[in-house]
Design a protein around this motif. Sequence first.
Motif, short mmCIF file in Angstrom:
data_model
loop_
_atom_site.label_atom_id
_atom_site.label_comp_id
_atom_site.label_asym_id
_atom_site.label_seq_id
_atom_site.Cartn_x
_atom_site.Cartn_y
_atom_site.Cartn_z
N LEU A 1 0.83 -1.21 0.00
CA LEU A 1 0.00 0.00 0.00
C LEU A 1 0.86 1.25 0.00
CD1 LEU A 1 -2.81 -1.05 2.52
CD2 LEU A 1 -3.01 -0.77 0.04
N GLU A 2 1.86 1.24 0.87
CA GLU A 2 2.75 2.41 0.91
C GLU A 2 3.46 2.61 -0.42
OE1 GLU A 2 5.35 1.68 4.11
OE2 GLU A 2 3.86 2.02 5.70
N THR A 3 3.90 1.49 -1.01
CA THR A 3 4.60 1.58 -2.29
C THR A 3 3.68 2.08 -3.40
OG1 THR A 3 5.97 -0.26 -1.59
CG2 THR A 3 6.02 0.32 -3.93
N GLU A 4 2.43 1.61 -3.39
CA GLU A 4 1.47 2.04 -4.42
C GLU A 4 1.19 3.54 -4.34
OE1 GLU A 4 -1.93 -0.39 -3.96
OE2 GLU A 4 -1.07 -2.10 -5.07
N GLN A 5 1.06 4.04 -3.09
CA GLN A 5 0.86 5.49 -2.95
C GLN A 5 2.04 6.27 -3.51
OE1 GLN A 5 0.13 6.17 1.20
NE2 GLN A 5 -1.90 5.15 1.17
N LEU A 6 3.25 5.79 -3.17
CA LEU A 6 4.44 6.48 -3.68
C LEU A 6 4.50 6.40 -5.21
CD1 LEU A 6 7.08 7.94 -3.07
CD2 LEU A 6 8.18 5.71 -2.85
N LEU B 1 4.53 9.43 -8.05
CA LEU B 1 5.57 9.51 -9.09
C LEU B 1 4.96 9.49 -10.47
CD1 LEU B 1 8.28 7.15 -7.54
CD2 LEU B 1 8.33 9.64 -7.66
N LYS B 2 3.90 8.68 -10.62
CA LYS B 2 3.26 8.63 -11.94
C LYS B 2 2.64 9.97 -12.31
CE LYS B 2 2.20 3.72 -12.38
NZ LYS B 2 1.11 2.71 -12.48
N GLU B 3 2.02 10.61 -11.34
CA GLU B 3 1.43 11.93 -11.62
C GLU B 3 2.51 12.92 -12.06
OE1 GLU B 3 -0.66 13.10 -8.18
OE2 GLU B 3 -2.31 11.65 -8.43
N GLN B 4 3.62 12.93 -11.28
CA GLN B 4 4.71 13.83 -11.68
C GLN B 4 5.26 13.47 -13.06
OE1 GLN B 4 7.63 13.71 -8.60
NE2 GLN B 4 6.29 14.63 -7.03
N ASN B 5 5.39 12.15 -13.31
CA ASN B 5 5.88 11.72 -14.62
C ASN B 5 4.92 12.11 -15.74
OD1 ASN B 5 7.44 10.51 -16.52
ND2 ASN B 5 6.77 8.43 -16.08
N LEU B 6 3.61 12.00 -15.44
CA LEU B 6 2.61 12.38 -16.45
C LEU B 6 2.69 13.86 -16.79
CD1 LEU B 6 0.24 11.36 -18.14
CD2 LEU B 6 -1.27 11.91 -16.24
N LEU B 7 2.87 14.68 -15.75
CA LEU B 7 3.01 16.11 -16.00
C LEU B 7 4.25 16.41 -16.83
CD1 LEU B 7 2.07 17.54 -12.47
CD2 LEU B 7 0.69 17.61 -14.55
#
Length: 1850
Positions: A1015-1020, A1024-1030
């Motif tokens: 769960l902790e890893t998925e949140q992280l 990161l995916k959001e930042q990567n998407l931006l």
Amino acid sequence: MAASELYTKHARVWVPDAEEVWKSAELLKDYKQGDALLQLRLDDGTDVEHKLDPKTKNLPHLRNPDILVGENDLTALSYLHEPAILHNLKVRFMDSKLIYTYCGIVLVAINPYETLPIYGADIINAYSGQNMGDMDPHIFAVAEESYKQMARDERNQSIIVSGESGAGKTVSAKYAMRYFATVSGSASETNVEEKVLASNPIMESIGNAKTTRNDNSSRFGKYIEIGFNKKYQIIGANMRTYLLEKSRVVFQADDERNYHIFYQLCASAQLPELKVLKLGQATNFHYTKQGRSPVIDGVDDAKEMVNTRHACTLLGISEPYQMGIFRILAAILHLGNVEIKARDSDSSIVPPNNAHLTVFCDLMGVTYQDMSQWLCHKKLKTAAETYIKPIPKLQAVNARDALAKHIYAKLFDWIVDHVNKALRSTVNQNSFIGVLDIYGFETFEINSFEQFCINYANEKLQQQFNMHVFKLEQEEYMKEQIPWTLIDFYDNQPCINLIEAKMGILDLLDEECRMPKGSDDTWAQKLYNTHLNKCALFHKPRLSNKAFIIQHFADKVEYQCDGFLEKNKDTVNEEQITVLKTSKFELLVELFQDEEKATSPTGPPPGGRTRLSVKQTKTRPGQTSRDHKKTVGLQFRNSLQLLMDTLNATTPHYVRCIKPNDNKHPFTFDPSRAVQQLRACGVLETIRISAAGFPSRWTYQEFFSRYRVLMKQKDVLSDRRLTCRNVLEKLIKDQDKYQFGKTKIFFRAGQVAYLEKLRADKLRVACIRIQKTIRSWLLRKKYLRMRSAAITIQRYVRGYQARCLAKFLRRTQAAVTIQKFQRMYRERKRYRRMQAASLVVQCMLRAYMARQKYQAMLQEHKTIIIQKRVRGWLARLHYKRSLEAVVYLQCCIRRMRARRELKKLKIEARSVEHFKKLNIGMENKIMQLQRKVDEQHKDKKAMTERLNSLANSYAVESEKLRNEVERLRLTEEEARNNSNRITTLLEELARLKKELCDTQRDKRTIEEWADKYKLETEQLVAELKEQNLLLKTEKDDLNRLIQEQNQEMTEKMEKALAEETKQLECELNEERSRYQNLLTEHRRLEDRHDDLKEEMTLMVNIPKPGHRRTDSTHSSNESEYTYNSEFAESEESARGAEDVTKAPLDMSLFLKLQKRVTELEQEKQSLQNELDKKEEQAYRARAREEDEQNRARGAELEYESLKRQELDSENKKLKNDLNELRKALSEKSPPGVTAPGSPAYKVVMEQLNSSNEELEVRKEEVLILRSQLVSQKEAIHQKENKQTMTEAMPCMEDVHKMRDAGEITQAYLALKESNRLLESQLQTLRKSHENETEVLREELQSVKEDNNRQQQLLAQNLQLPPEARIEASLQHEITRLTNENLYFEELYADDPTKYQFYRISLYKRIIDLMEQLEKQDKTVRKLKKQLKVFAKKIGELEVSGQMENVSPGQIIDEPTHPVNIPRKEKDFQGMLEYKKEDESKLVKNLILELKPRGVAVNLIPGLPAYILFMCLRHADYVNDDQKVRTLLTSTINGIKKILKKRGDDYETVSFWLSNTCRFLHCLKQYSGEESFMKHNTPRQNEHCLSNFDLAEYRQVLSDLAIQIYQQLVKVMENILQPMIVSGMLEHETIQGVSGVKPTGLRKRTSSIADEGTYTLDSILRQLNSFHSTMCQHGTDPELIKQVIKQMFYIIGAVTLNNLLLRKDMCSWSKGMQIRYNVSQLEEWLRDKNLMTSGAKETLEPLIQAAQLLQVKKKTDEDAEAICSMCNALSTAQIVKVLNLYTPVNEFEERVSVSFIRTIQIRLRDRKESPQLLMDTKNIYPVTFPFNPSSLALETIQIPSSLNLLFLTRV
């Protein structure tokens, strides 16, 4: 037909109106008989009541249907009356911007007060040759009709142009003359047509003036006769003038001017040559300032003066005479400024030293004293004495003005006389066309003598017009056999009698002028006493006793009597004339020397009326005084009578000019002024005469086509006439309303409108029915769409509900399934444990049982085998014994039978027949036995193969079985070991279960920790995916921005490059077109030069004066000049022409032409130099690239070239030594020693033969070397093939190893698998073998080609001298190796290793070649030594002389070596040899007398060109520059001659265009330039020219080809021209689409195809003929494309031009017809594979015009669509089509004026030419792409039909 049937509700009528003359109204209710009022509603919505006249009960005029409004011919209207005529003219003038309209035989021309682009040369060409009714009304149509009638009927013609001042009479007459000058041309080179047109500026300057109604009003009448010869070319002209307004010289009303020439002089007063006239501004002179309007807006008087002087020069009025004219005019102006003062009441005086009178006297060359005296005095003569009496000031001023008028009139007559002299021709006149520009009917507030004469002339012309119209109507009725009833028309003979009869107005006026004390008052009283109350046309004003009123045909006119007598007398002080006659000014004396010599403006030209161009005869003594006393009225009456006689002797054509408004506003229509002029000019009288009879006329076919909708199917018969008769009897009950003629149906006025109403009603009912059906279909379609939408919505809703239920059920089912699988998993796990244990036990038990069974089966199998073998042996033993017994028994029996048969055979053998039968039987048996033996062999072979295959399969299968037995043994041992391990495994299993429980417990703990970490890893990861998407989004945006910028930059660069390329192409095409136009001009000037030279020759040789034309073909055959000497001959002819003083040749024109030719030649040379420079630059660039490529290849061949050069030098030395040796033999040795057969000669020949044999050996060594190289290459390929074909064969095993059937089966299956494998391998090998075979075939083919090439080279080398053979062989070998090197370099480009091996082998071959070359060097040295030995031996033989006494017999008996002489096949070099004296015969037979339709049809394409080039090659081969030059020059001149002689024959022009291009291509192909040698074969490269560079002649031939191309286009255009309009526009390709509208007197060409009309199929057939002929002649495909493109351009341009000039063709249905026709042309292009020629694009304007006729034309969106669609049409063309758009049916709507203005506003930013019509004379620039020929010159055979036996193939 009752009136109530027409005057129904909604019927439209015309009612009178005070302002607009007539207004349109609509009936609000039906009219009933007896109604006194009509309820009407005007167009503006106002309701009015119209009262009927209680006496006449005349109903208002009915209005024509809208479909008939705007017709080209007013007589086409159904209702012919004044409001209909006025409305039709207004609609055409205001809405359609059309100024011309037909009214029967009259052309009505309305002055637009605006310059229109409808008078250019393109319009003239469009109207030329057209029927008058086929095109829109135009002054050119009238001119063309008169010109055609003159040529067809051989009758003189007249065009009568009349109208008010300012209506445009002069302009119309000017355009008519311009048309004649353009269409007919002149018969000589003196430019008569230009002189005829040049007379207009002169006559306008001295006879036109500004009036209140017109800025350029003609103040005199003129009748110009344009003379034509028998070929109907202009040869001259003659002008007659009538009633010059002399009073304008001395008086002008307000806002008017004097004659233009005075203001032109004043505006040019500052010129150096005019300063002597001492003029100034026009406001400084009394005669030019009275009107207070010295300037005309938009007119530059100084510029007009230049035009006037230029026209005078063109008409032969020299500069001194021009200055004399200007002196007289300036003197008149100064005379007007002479001030006369009153001395007392009865006398006057000119002040002394009057400056203006002094200038007048100086200019006129008279004394000041005499002129000042007779200006203020007069001489009275009595019977006894002569008195000098002073006159008062008023009379002196009048005398001064009378003198000025008289001088101007004399000068006017003199100028007219000199213009006539310049226009007069010495050639007999065959016919003429007269153009009468005369004043129309005039009425002013104050009307005087001038108006009286003008109206009198119009009365005469109107009478002649009425009679002509009446005569035409009568002829039409008689021709159609219609019952003729007398039509009542207005006859103005009473008015003419009132004026000219005895005791008429003119007679009384002349009588009063002869009375001593006659006055205007007494004359008026005589008029009252004679005519008042006696003549109904003569009236007296109520409030005046000095005026009278005459009722003319147009209106009542009141004339003031003041000044009538004075103007009629036209008196001048004779003493003043005497003073002028004594002048020192020659021109002035010439004016007054013989007053009767100059043609009087008011008198008839002497000589009678036998011919209108007769020369003036001398006056008889005593006639001058009497003629001088004639009054102006009498002279005018006589000249008018002469004019009427002239007009009556010709066929008249009428042009009535109308002035639309008095304010000169463009396209503004004043109905009241227009009606007044229509009444005055006789148009309404024409309508009235037509309306009195049967004005509407239809042919039977046109009537049937138009009113077919009113007929039922049963009414339609095969006979159109009977069909029309039956229909009309049903539709129109009154038989008097129509008549049936031979070819037409005649209708009374209004009947066509009634039929149109019936037709419109029928169509309206049909339209309503169609609308009803379509609307029903649309609504049903809408309902079905709504129903389908509702069903779709229901389906989707129900589907959603079903999906929800299914989802619930699916979830329930999933839960059940999860439970089921969980339970199943537990049970299956338990079951599998039990199953595994059971399987282990079963396995061990079954293995034991299997082993036991196997042992038993094995024993049984062995027992059976033993039994089988024993039983078999026993059976075979028994069989063998039985067989031996049976065989023995059979042998005994057969022996007995054979003995018996032998006896019979011996008996039968004695007979021949038996023997034959026996033989036949034996033969058959032998054949049968042979077949059996063959079959047995085949079976044996098959069995053997099968046995081998079975043995192989058995061996393989037995091996498999052995392996299987061994595997089973190993398995049994493993099973024993596994049974011991079971107990150990069970213990291990218990221990593992315990460990598993512990592991599961640990696993649960780890899983809980892992879930938390996950769960902790998925949140992280999500963050990161959001930042990567931006970041990706930003990156994509930046990439997209960069790509867009790159794309924009790329597009900009591409666009700029495309625009620059397009601009360069346009500039190239313009330059090419300009150059080709210069060529055309150059050719025209050459022809002109030839004609002038012929004329000069004729003029020198023929002493008698006169003009005689020479046949053009004769002149073309006689003018043989070369290309290089043409201009030299022209200069010599020019110098020769200067010596001919009596020849009537315009030398200035000739010198101008010569100068122009020189300028054109210089310009052509400069263009040629520029072109050469550009070509040289391109050639240098290509040469640099090729040098760089060759430099890389040339290093390998340097050594060979050096060796070859050494061999060349050595061979040359040997040749020189040999020549010297032969020379020494011939010079030094005695005759007996060197004679053939002598010992010395024999020895030398043997040595030479041996040296030649040695050379042959060396050459053969080279050839052997080449063959070795080829054999090595083949050996390499064979080695590779052997490697690929080797395979290892599998060995066989013994078939007897198989022991049972199972093994045989397994062996068979294995054999099948092996067979499949072998088959696949065999197919792979076969494919590889086929590929290799194909490669070997290609290589074999290349080797064959190489072999053939080498054989050809060998044959060529054998023909060469022995010294050049080695050089040629080496050269060919080097060339072959170079080509082979290039080939292998391309072949091994992808494999460097193979290429490296090839390079090594190549170097080895080069080394071998070097060794061969060294051997050749040694051989050469050896030959040199032998030659030296030979020389010594010859010297010894010369010294000894031992052979002098040897007899010939002894010499013959000596042994000699036999010589083998091989027979060589002659190899031609592609050259033709001819003698110098046969050159003219060659040109004659091959060019001048060759007919494309005869001999040339069966020849190969371009054969004459090939023959000429082969002759040229031989001249180049022998290095004869003179022969080359003369052959080329003769060829070019010969082609020019044949084209000049047969220039109208399409096949001839096409044939020589093809051959000229082929000759040009041959010169390029064999020029030796590398750019033209790319596609040549090696053999063709050998045929290249070697001694001369013919680049200049290539340019000459290219120019000649351009001229031939232009001539071909002209010939094709002349053939196609008559077909285009008929086939593309008039012919109804889609039958029934176009409707025929009512037509008037000017019948247009019927759209129904007759037998003689052209159709679209005619055009396509002609195009097919053109295409097939060009293909047959071998014309280049690219050139054919250019020709077809030009033809399609002509088709499109001519069609569009006619569409723009024909209102009847601008309709929706015609647009459909045009688009269909264009599609057929496109289909033809596709069939001929010519879609890439650009021909389709040339039809784009026509396609867009057709689309414009069919699109909607109402809203702004429609306007925008039109503007974007019609990009190939100009704004003028679009507006013209919209203006001309004419509905054929009432359901179509006209284009509104507002819509047209919207189009103009949207298109106003377009930058385009204002020209309306397309240029049909435009020719696209032609190019001749290089097209090399693959035909070998040496294979060409010359047919005997060409008569070229004097040519020898070389």
